[in-house]
Design an enzyme around this catalytic site. Structure first.
Site, short mmCIF file in Angstrom:
data_model
loop_
_atom_site.label_atom_id
_atom_site.label_comp_id
_atom_site.label_asym_id
_atom_site.label_seq_id
_atom_site.Cartn_x
_atom_site.Cartn_y
_atom_site.Cartn_z
N ARG A 133 -8.35 0.35 1.02
CA ARG A 133 -9.40 -0.54 0.72
C ARG A 133 -9.24 -1.19 -0.53
O ARG A 133 -10.07 -1.80 -1.23
CB ARG A 133 -10.54 -0.21 0.93
CG ARG A 133 -10.89 0.49 2.30
CD ARG A 133 -11.73 1.74 2.20
NE ARG A 133 -13.10 1.57 2.57
CZ ARG A 133 -14.07 2.32 1.90
NH1 ARG A 133 -13.82 3.37 1.37
NH2 ARG A 133 -15.27 1.82 2.23
N ILE A 139 1.11 -1.10 0.01
CA ILE A 139 -0.02 -0.13 -0.07
C ILE A 139 0.73 1.37 0.11
O ILE A 139 0.55 2.10 -0.77
CB ILE A 139 -0.79 0.01 1.27
CG1 ILE A 139 -1.66 -1.28 1.31
CG2 ILE A 139 -1.59 1.38 1.28
CD1 ILE A 139 -2.81 -1.34 0.07
N CYS A 187 -4.96 -9.60 4.82
CA CYS A 187 -5.84 -8.81 5.39
C CYS A 187 -7.13 -9.57 5.85
O CYS A 187 -7.28 -9.65 7.18
CB CYS A 187 -6.40 -7.70 4.23
SG CYS A 187 -4.83 -7.16 3.42
N THR A 198 -4.35 -0.91 8.50
CA THR A 198 -5.45 -1.67 9.20
C THR A 198 -5.23 -1.86 10.85
O THR A 198 -4.18 -2.10 10.94
CB THR A 198 -5.84 -2.75 8.75
OG1 THR A 198 -5.79 -2.52 7.27
CG2 THR A 198 -7.02 -3.59 9.30
N GLY A 217 -6.38 -16.82 2.66
CA GLY A 217 -5.08 -16.04 3.01
C GLY A 217 -5.09 -14.67 2.78
O GLY A 217 -6.02 -14.15 2.81
N TYR A 249 -1.45 -16.87 -1.86
CA TYR A 249 -2.52 -16.88 -1.15
C TYR A 249 -4.03 -16.68 -2.17
O TYR A 249 -5.12 -17.00 -1.71
CB TYR A 249 -2.73 -15.80 0.07
CG TYR A 249 -3.20 -14.42 -0.22
CD1 TYR A 249 -2.10 -13.69 -0.81
CD2 TYR A 249 -4.33 -13.98 -0.34
CE1 TYR A 249 -2.34 -12.30 -1.24
CE2 TYR A 249 -4.80 -12.50 -0.64
CZ TYR A 249 -3.76 -11.89 -1.10
OH TYR A 249 -4.17 -10.41 -1.41
N ARG A 254 1.90 -14.77 1.99
CA ARG A 254 1.43 -14.51 3.56
C ARG A 254 0.13 -15.31 3.81
O ARG A 254 -0.92 -14.86 3.23
CB ARG A 254 1.46 -13.17 3.94
CG ARG A 254 2.91 -12.50 3.78
CD ARG A 254 2.70 -10.83 4.22
NE ARG A 254 2.12 -10.22 2.86
CZ ARG A 254 1.78 -8.93 3.19
NH1 ARG A 254 2.29 -8.27 4.13
NH2 ARG A 254 1.39 -8.31 2.13
N LYS A 260 -13.34 -0.27 8.02
CA LYS A 260 -12.41 -1.26 7.43
C LYS A 260 -12.25 -2.48 8.00
O LYS A 260 -12.51 -3.35 7.18
CB LYS A 260 -10.91 -0.45 7.68
CG LYS A 260 -9.83 -1.40 7.33
CD LYS A 260 -9.57 -1.55 6.10
CE LYS A 260 -8.78 -2.66 5.53
NZ LYS A 260 -8.43 -2.83 4.21
N1 SAJ Z 1 -11.14 -16.11 -1.36
C1 SAJ Z 1 -12.23 -17.19 -1.27
N2 SAJ Z 1 -13.35 -17.12 -2.21
C2 SAJ Z 1 -13.63 -15.98 -2.62
C3 SAJ Z 1 -13.10 -14.76 -2.59
C4 SAJ Z 1 -11.75 -14.92 -1.77
O1 SAJ Z 1 -11.62 -18.25 -0.99
O2 SAJ Z 1 -14.98 -16.04 -3.26
C5 SAJ Z 1 -9.89 -16.11 -0.63
C6 SAJ Z 1 -8.85 -15.73 -1.66
O3 SAJ Z 1 -8.42 -16.83 -2.53
C7 SAJ Z 1 -7.83 -15.41 -0.52
C8 SAJ Z 1 -8.44 -14.62 0.40
O4 SAJ Z 1 -9.98 -15.02 0.26
O5 SAJ Z 1 -7.17 -16.52 -0.19
C9 SAJ Z 1 -8.51 -13.18 0.20
O6 SAJ Z 1 -8.66 -12.87 -0.98
P1 SAJ Z 1 -9.56 -11.61 -1.50
O7 SAJ Z 1 -9.05 -11.28 -3.06
O8 SAJ Z 1 -10.96 -11.45 -1.06
O9 SAJ Z 1 -9.05 -10.22 -0.66
P2 SAJ Z 1 -7.69 -9.53 -0.21
O10 SAJ Z 1 -7.06 -10.16 0.88
O11 SAJ Z 1 -6.67 -9.75 -1.34
O12 SAJ Z 1 -7.90 -8.06 -0.27
C10 SAJ Z 1 -9.01 -7.65 0.63
C11 SAJ Z 1 -9.99 -6.71 0.04
N3 SAJ Z 1 -11.10 -6.80 0.87
C12 SAJ Z 1 -12.34 -6.86 0.38
O13 SAJ Z 1 -12.62 -7.05 -0.60
C13 SAJ Z 1 -13.35 -6.49 1.59
C14 SAJ Z 1 -9.42 -5.55 -0.38
O14 SAJ Z 1 -10.28 -4.52 -0.98
C15 SAJ Z 1 -8.62 -4.84 0.96
O15 SAJ Z 1 -8.19 -3.59 0.65
C16 SAJ Z 1 -7.67 -5.78 1.48
O16 SAJ Z 1 -8.23 -7.06 1.65
C17 SAJ Z 1 -6.88 -5.04 2.62
O17 SAJ Z 1 -5.83 -4.64 2.32
O18 SAJ Z 1 -7.41 -5.24 3.76
#
Ligand code: SAJ
Length: 435
Positions: A163, A24, A269, A130, A266, A325, A333, A215
């Site tokens: 976000r 970020i 966040c 966060t 994973g 992840y 991570r 958040k």
């Molecule tokens: N995942 C699933 N099923 C899904 C969606 C995701 O198993 O349907 C898993 C992914 O494979 C991964 C994890 O969830 O392991 C998280 O992935 P993600 O793409 O949902 O989110 P992040 O961690 O890359 O980013 C999130 C986002 N938050 C939301 O969408 C509410 C992003 O907007 C934030 O800025 C970020 O966290 C953060 O930095 O907090």
């Protein structure tokens, strides 16, 4: 105080310092700089600073290298290890979680400590990391006031969480809505003028604790929704249906939007932030804790599916596709894929893995191969854990002769199943409990 800083922002003479140049912290100063603002990026890691000053970047994110290079070339962005006086200080350091699932605020506290000697009248300090509820008013504010200056009177203080989605950071940084919580209305209003220099989305002003909770709520909501999908995948196996088909049909209901199951949740966040609620309010955050536990157990569910296929896993050789992840990023991570491999190792399975985004970047994971073909030779089966786009076009006909036992478990439901069946593979999809 407010007017002098607003004028500097308007006539672009404001000096911004961003502390922490990670996922970020790096896009933010580069984007400010490319809008013509003068920015100093500070990171305590001299290797990071050296890499950036040599024209390279240390993280994988589409388009980021070009943006950082342009910012440095323009002269508007300088990257250093030490802090200097500034008009605005933005803290964008990580907030990791301890083994006991409590927030580790040491990076934030160290960043604040380094600001104190430079803090002046009319400065604005913004926390983007966060953080657990009330961090800005209960921890940052008294720490900064050790300077002798009073928050809200002598300097402005705000919380404005990032976000953005890894993989789409540069787009979302500009187009997402942004929340700014100020310890006074003036703190939030000056913050709005600053971010307005590049944010095209709506900017909403509130108080610091509301912004912190917003958040955490966003990531917690997503975690709970994925936990539901993961639990549905276990129910589908139990009742002999295909969870992917069931979710697809359920999501046609106008008020239902279930996410996708997989091997777990994973990243730095979503698998971390809900614990900040649990740590501070365990009696109130029961559902939140349970969702975390469900998602953390999902790697065990993947192993159980393999056990159903191979009566005894000990001594088996498995080919693992993907260890990050999530797809198309290089971040491992809290990766559930790494967790699955750990469990397999504990059971005496020999794992060879390939991940196109982690080649040469994770020396401690000695099961990673640089050559994709290599992982299939003599293997008892394939385990797809990450849906990198590159894996969708794997050719099952080419892979088939390399394996000892043509089995594949697709935990993300991304492969062309018919093509793999036609090539002679025995196929299992996570959450498909049909015979
Ligand atoms: N995942 C699933 N099923 C899904 C969606 C995701 O198993 O349907 C898993 C992914 O494979 C991964 C994890 O969830 O392991 C998280 O992935 P993600 O793409 O949902 O989110 P992040 O961690 O890359 O980013 C999130 C986002 N938050 C939301 O969408 C509410 C992003 O907007 C934030 O800025 C970020 O966290 C953060 O930095 O907090």
């Amino acid at each position: 105080m407010k007017r002098s800083l607003l004028n500097k922002i308007k006539n672009k003479s404001v000096h911004i310092t961003v502390l922490g140049l990670g996922y970020i912290g790096l896009p933010t100063p580069s984007t400010f700089a490319n809008q013509g603002l003068r920015v100093t990026g500070v990171d305590v890691n001299s290797e990071v600073v050296k890499t950036l000053n040599s024209g390279e970047i240390h993280i994988e994110e589409p388009g980021l290298k070009t943006v950082v290079q342009a910012a440095i070339r323009s002269g508007n962005l300088q990257v250093k290890t030490n802090l200097e006086p500034s008009d605005v200080f933005i803290i964008a350091v990580p907030t990791p979680i301890t083994a006991k699932k409590t927030a580790d605020l040491s990076y934030i506290e160290a960043a604040v400590e380094s600001i104190i000697p430079h803090l002046k009248q009319s400065n604005l300090v913004i926390l983007e990391s966060t953080s657990p509820p009330r961090t800005t008013i209960d921890i940052i504010r008294p720490q900064l006031e050790q300077s002798g200056l009073k928050a809200g009177e002598d300097f402005l203080l705000a919380y404005s969480p990032e976000r953005v989605l890894p993989g789409k950071i540069l787009y979302e940084l500009v187009h997402n809505s942004r929340v700014i919580g100020g310890i006074t209305p003036a703190s939030a209003e000056v913050g709005r003028e600053l971010y307005r220099s590049f944010v095209e989305g709506e900017i909403i002003l509130t108080d610091t604790t509301t912004a912190e909770i917003v958040k955490l709520m966003e990531n917690t909501y997503r975690d709970i929704n994925i936990a539901a999908a993961n639990e549905f995948s276990r129910l589908a196996e139990k009742f002999g249906v295909n969870v992917w088909e069931a979710i697809d049909i359920a999501n046609r209901h106008p008020r239902v939007d279930i996410l996708q199951p997989g091997p777990g949740v994973g990243g730095h966040c979503i698998s971390v932030d809900p614990w900040f609620f649990v740590e501070q309010a365990s009696d109130e955050a029961k559902l939140i804790k349970q969702a975390r536990l469900v998602n953390d157990e999902q790697p065990d569910f993947v192993v159980k599916l393999l056990q159903d296929e191979f009566e005894d896993l000990k001594g088996k050789k498995l080919s693992v596709l993907g260890i990050t992840y999530k797809p198309d990023v290089d971040d491992i991570r809290e990766s559930p894929a790494v967790e699955v491999v750990k469990r397999l190792h504990d059971m005496g399975v020999e794992v060879k893995a390939f991940d196109p985004y982690v080649i040469g970047k994770a020396d401690d994971l000695n099961y990673l191969e640089e050559d994709l073909q290599e992982i299939f030779v003599g293997s008892d089966g394939i385990l797809l854990l990450v849906d990198h786009h590159q894996f969708e076009t794997l050719d099952p006909e080419e892979i088939f002769p390399l394996l000892k036992h043509p089995f594949i478990l697709d935990t993300r439901n991304v492969l062309d199943h018919q093509a793999w069946l036609n090539a002679g593979f025995e196929m299992k999809i996570l959450g498909d409990g049909r015979d």
